[in-house]
Design an enzyme around this catalytic site. Sequence first.
Site, PDB file in Angstrom:
ATOM      1  N   ASP A  91      -5.316  -4.651  -6.685  1.00  0.00           N
ATOM      2  CA  ASP A  91      -4.775  -6.014  -6.747  1.00  0.00           C
ATOM      3  C   ASP A  91      -5.741  -7.111  -6.308  1.00  0.00           C
ATOM      4  O   ASP A  91      -5.319  -8.247  -6.034  1.00  0.00           O
ATOM      5  CB  ASP A  91      -3.427  -6.116  -6.022  1.00  0.00           C
ATOM      6  CG  ASP A  91      -3.443  -5.579  -4.610  1.00  0.00           C
ATOM      7  OD1 ASP A  91      -4.506  -5.115  -4.159  1.00  0.00           O
ATOM      8  OD2 ASP A  91      -2.379  -5.622  -3.957  1.00  0.00           O
ATOM      9  N   HIS A 101      -7.520  -0.205  -3.957  1.00  0.00           N
ATOM     10  CA  HIS A 101      -6.447  -1.109  -4.360  1.00  0.00           C
ATOM     11  C   HIS A 101      -6.894  -2.012  -5.517  1.00  0.00           C
ATOM     12  O   HIS A 101      -7.937  -2.654  -5.454  1.00  0.00           O
ATOM     13  CB  HIS A 101      -5.908  -1.930  -3.188  1.00  0.00           C
ATOM     14  CG  HIS A 101      -5.457  -1.046  -2.053  1.00  0.00           C
ATOM     15  ND1 HIS A 101      -5.343  -1.481  -0.770  1.00  0.00           N
ATOM     16  CD2 HIS A 101      -5.087   0.272  -2.062  1.00  0.00           C
ATOM     17  CE1 HIS A 101      -4.923  -0.475   0.000  1.00  0.00           C
ATOM     18  NE2 HIS A 101      -4.767   0.597  -0.771  1.00  0.00           N
ATOM     19  N   ASP A 158       0.823  -1.216   0.000  1.00  0.00           N
ATOM     20  CA  ASP A 158       0.000   0.000   0.000  1.00  0.00           C
ATOM     21  C   ASP A 158       0.855   1.263   0.000  1.00  0.00           C
ATOM     22  O   ASP A 158       0.452   2.290  -0.542  1.00  0.00           O
ATOM     23  CB  ASP A 158      -0.904   0.043   1.242  1.00  0.00           C
ATOM     24  CG  ASP A 158      -1.882  -1.123   1.300  1.00  0.00           C
ATOM     25  OD1 ASP A 158      -1.910  -1.919   0.347  1.00  0.00           O
ATOM     26  OD2 ASP A 158      -2.616  -1.229   2.306  1.00  0.00           O
ATOM     27  N   SER A 169     -12.394  -7.320   0.627  1.00  0.00           N
ATOM     28  CA  SER A 169     -13.389  -8.309   0.212  1.00  0.00           C
ATOM     29  C   SER A 169     -12.729  -9.689   0.131  1.00  0.00           C
ATOM     30  O   SER A 169     -11.497  -9.812   0.164  1.00  0.00           O
ATOM     31  CB  SER A 169     -13.929  -7.933  -1.172  1.00  0.00           C
ATOM     32  OG  SER A 169     -12.923  -8.150  -2.137  1.00  0.00           O
ATOM     33  N   ARG A 216     -16.176  -7.627 -10.879  1.00  0.00           N
ATOM     34  CA  ARG A 216     -15.874  -6.236 -11.257  1.00  0.00           C
ATOM     35  C   ARG A 216     -15.098  -6.245 -12.578  1.00  0.00           C
ATOM     36  O   ARG A 216     -13.923  -5.855 -12.630  1.00  0.00           O
ATOM     37  CB  ARG A 216     -14.996  -5.521 -10.239  1.00  0.00           C
ATOM     38  CG  ARG A 216     -14.940  -6.067  -8.863  1.00  0.00           C
ATOM     39  CD  ARG A 216     -13.850  -5.365  -8.038  1.00  0.00           C
ATOM     40  NE  ARG A 216     -14.087  -5.612  -6.656  1.00  0.00           N
ATOM     41  CZ  ARG A 216     -13.127  -5.765  -5.738  1.00  0.00           C
ATOM     42  NH1 ARG A 216     -11.850  -5.646  -6.072  1.00  0.00           N
ATOM     43  NH2 ARG A 216     -13.437  -6.004  -4.495  1.00  0.00           N
ATOM     44  N   ASP A 260      -2.451   5.417  -3.130  1.00  0.00           N
ATOM     45  CA  ASP A 260      -1.829   4.281  -2.453  1.00  0.00           C
ATOM     46  C   ASP A 260      -1.101   3.506  -3.542  1.00  0.00           C
ATOM     47  O   ASP A 260      -1.616   3.351  -4.673  1.00  0.00           O
ATOM     48  CB  ASP A 260      -2.885   3.370  -1.802  1.00  0.00           C
ATOM     49  CG  ASP A 260      -3.206   3.775  -0.363  1.00  0.00           C
ATOM     50  OD1 ASP A 260      -2.835   4.899   0.049  1.00  0.00           O
ATOM     51  OD2 ASP A 260      -3.829   2.967   0.349  1.00  0.00           O
ATOM     52  N   CYS A 311      -0.657  -7.947  -1.200  1.00  0.00           N
ATOM     53  CA  CYS A 311      -0.734  -6.805  -0.271  1.00  0.00           C
ATOM     54  C   CYS A 311       0.382  -6.821   0.769  1.00  0.00           C
ATOM     55  O   CYS A 311       0.917  -5.772   1.118  1.00  0.00           O
ATOM     56  CB  CYS A 311      -2.055  -6.823   0.485  1.00  0.00           C
ATOM     57  SG  CYS A 311      -3.524  -6.689  -0.521  1.00  0.00           S
TER      58      CYS A 311
HETATM   59  N1  ABU Z   1      -6.351  -4.353  -0.372  1.00  0.00           N
HETATM   60  C1  ABU Z   1      -6.608  -5.276  -1.414  1.00  0.00           C
HETATM   61  C2  ABU Z   1      -8.015  -5.802  -1.472  1.00  0.00           C
HETATM   62  C3  ABU Z   1      -8.942  -4.989  -2.179  1.00  0.00           C
HETATM   63  C4  ABU Z   1     -10.322  -5.609  -2.353  1.00  0.00           C
HETATM   64  O1  ABU Z   1     -10.912  -6.223  -1.490  1.00  0.00           O
HETATM   65  O2  ABU Z   1     -10.804  -5.477  -3.434  1.00  0.00           O
END
Ligand code: ABU
Length: 379
Positions: free
Chosen positions: A261, A259, A126, A311, A278, A210, A363
Amino acid sequence: MENLLKLEPNPSLLSNQTLPVVNSYNEWDPLKEVIVGRVEGAAVPHLEPALLTNSYPNNLGFFQKYAGQPFPQELVEIAAKELNDFCHILEAFGVTVRRPDIIDFSKTYKTLDFEASGFYAAMPRDVLIVVGNEIIEAPMAWRSRFFEYRAYRSLMLEYFRRGAKWTTAPKPSMSDEFYDFEFAQKPVEERYALTKKGHFVIRDTEPSFDAADIVRFGRDLFVQRSHVTNNIGITWLKRHLGDTFRVHVVNFPDYNPMHIDASLVPLRPGLALINPARPCLEKELFKKAGWDLVDAAPSTLPDNWPMYMCSSWVCMNILSLDPETIVVEKQEEPMQKLLKDLGFKVIPVDLRHLYTFGGSFHCVTCDVRREGKLEEYGF
Ligand code: ABU
């Protein structure tokens, strides 16, 4: 873990080729040195606007109960063990592992603009990004993360002394003007509708991003707008990197974006994972460049698993050791199968308790050195 250590490391990971101390152009070249985050010293942040936006409504009670205090010890212990075991596995594959300093993030601090307590040094992805021979500290957008870079300062100084190009991007003041406080207070559905129209909890008053909102494909970098990355932050990045790199903005129907990733993950030249929940709105750009985009497999995580800041799509938040070898969470069998079917050697590693802190293998790492050089991949 004993069984994992019996896996044969890829010989390319053990080569002694001399590389610059900081050298990484993409997410898949053979990994030589990596920073792995820590949960020791982690604290639960106060419900500041950007965190309020990104957390899930059923978790608010957790933040209200623990804000400003260390993360519950039982969560820290089990996640710290997972991270330590992961480090040993990386070392067994010939990768040099570095760790941030342990800091007590529950201490409060006051700047000219705000007062807050900290968060953690669990997610180097991050705050740090390596682009070629340069390591950049990202500005970040959460008040609780204002001083997160401090946990990496001794490492940055060491890399700098050994010849690395080291940049700290300008940090936003994080004053009240930087946030849309009303946005954060709106019901989730309204926030989602606003995000869809391009409104986010941070404003464009000062640059912010980030590092984990950026993904590297050699000369081409892809970045998303999010609740921590604004337009002026992307402009700073483009201008800073100049003509050597191309920074493309990509979009996803993710109405809680923070983020990239768990949305777009390149695996090797010509092949990337995308999140079927998504789907990237710029798929054509990748297809035209000759890239196949494969839907990630959903997580096996139970619905009641505590997920305060991300998530379950972190199941696709993998770490590539080289273009053929990928670390995947041990209980994410559908993701493992998908990757094996695509021809990869999969290294299953336990990290499920770390998910609770907001991420997975990508991450919790920052690849400082990979073999390889600047290349173009069809864009
Ligand atoms: N920090 C990475 C996870 C992002 C997400 O849950 O989409």
